[in-house]
Design a protein around this motif. Sequence first.
Motif, PDB file in Angstrom:
ATOM      1  N   GLY A   1      10.615  -3.137  -7.235  1.00  0.00           N
ATOM      2  CA  GLY A   1      10.896  -2.041  -6.319  1.00  0.00           C
ATOM      3  C   GLY A   1       9.735  -1.788  -5.381  1.00  0.00           C
ATOM      4  N   GLN A   2       9.994  -1.023  -4.385  1.00  0.00           N
ATOM      5  CA  GLN A   2       8.945  -0.670  -3.444  1.00  0.00           C
ATOM      6  C   GLN A   2       8.007   0.346  -4.085  1.00  0.00           C
ATOM      7  OE1 GLN A   2      10.935   0.760   0.011  1.00  0.00           O
ATOM      8  NE2 GLN A   2      11.201  -1.284   0.855  1.00  0.00           N
ATOM      9  N   PRO A   3       6.734   0.281  -3.756  1.00  0.00           N
ATOM     10  CA  PRO A   3       5.797   1.269  -4.310  1.00  0.00           C
ATOM     11  C   PRO A   3       6.131   2.663  -3.778  1.00  0.00           C
ATOM     12  CG  PRO A   3       4.712  -0.082  -2.650  1.00  0.00           C
ATOM     13  CD  PRO A   3       6.072  -0.657  -2.875  1.00  0.00           C
ATOM     14  N   GLU A   4       5.890   3.665  -4.635  1.00  0.00           N
ATOM     15  CA  GLU A   4       6.173   5.034  -4.216  1.00  0.00           C
ATOM     16  C   GLU A   4       5.219   5.445  -3.106  1.00  0.00           C
ATOM     17  OE1 GLU A   4       6.447   7.905  -7.298  1.00  0.00           O
ATOM     18  OE2 GLU A   4       7.334   6.474  -8.680  1.00  0.00           O
ATOM     19  N   LYS A   5       5.736   6.231  -2.192  1.00  0.00           N
ATOM     20  CA  LYS A   5       4.940   6.683  -1.068  1.00  0.00           C
ATOM     21  C   LYS A   5       4.050   7.839  -1.529  1.00  0.00           C
ATOM     22  CE  LYS A   5       5.525   7.574   3.783  1.00  0.00           C
ATOM     23  NZ  LYS A   5       6.477   7.826   4.844  1.00  0.00           N
ATOM     24  N   LEU A   6       2.754   7.718  -1.312  1.00  0.00           N
ATOM     25  CA  LEU A   6       1.799   8.746  -1.702  1.00  0.00           C
ATOM     26  C   LEU A   6       1.753   9.819  -0.631  1.00  0.00           C
ATOM     27  CD1 LEU A   6      -0.396   9.694  -3.651  1.00  0.00           C
ATOM     28  CD2 LEU A   6      -2.025   8.373  -2.291  1.00  0.00           C
ATOM     29  N   VAL A   7       2.003  11.052  -1.036  1.00  0.00           N
ATOM     30  CA  VAL A   7       1.972  12.172  -0.101  1.00  0.00           C
ATOM     31  C   VAL A   7       0.676  12.928  -0.312  1.00  0.00           C
ATOM     32  CG1 VAL A   7       3.096  14.303   0.606  1.00  0.00           C
ATOM     33  CG2 VAL A   7       4.466  12.352  -0.123  1.00  0.00           C
ATOM     34  N   ILE A   8      -0.131  12.963   0.712  1.00  0.00           N
ATOM     35  CA  ILE A   8      -1.388  13.702   0.646  1.00  0.00           C
ATOM     36  C   ILE A   8      -1.166  15.049   1.329  1.00  0.00           C
ATOM     37  CG2 ILE A   8      -3.796  13.761   1.346  1.00  0.00           C
ATOM     38  CD1 ILE A   8      -3.766  10.716   1.244  1.00  0.00           C
TER      39      ILE A   8
END
Length: 88
Positions: free
Chosen positions: A2-9
Amino acid sequence: MGQPEKLVIRKTIRRHQLREMVPLADSTIYEMEQRGEFPRRFALSPRCIVWDLAEVEAWLMARRTVPIRRARHPDVTKRKSRPVRGRD
């Protein structure tokens, strides 16, 4: 895979930036935090206290949409010292 989770800063603000956005005294903000009426601060380090900018902005928008009840004037005829007499 799967695609890596998007990190929300999320952006944080310090006290002086908060005071520019919310013109309340530090003691008022602290009391509102304790009552759960204002976003909670958190410590990045022992000497760096911050607030989540998105939470503060959401709090400001909520305050704009809900009218605040004004405090009623005190009944001065019931004061223990220097009570005001009623009109005759």
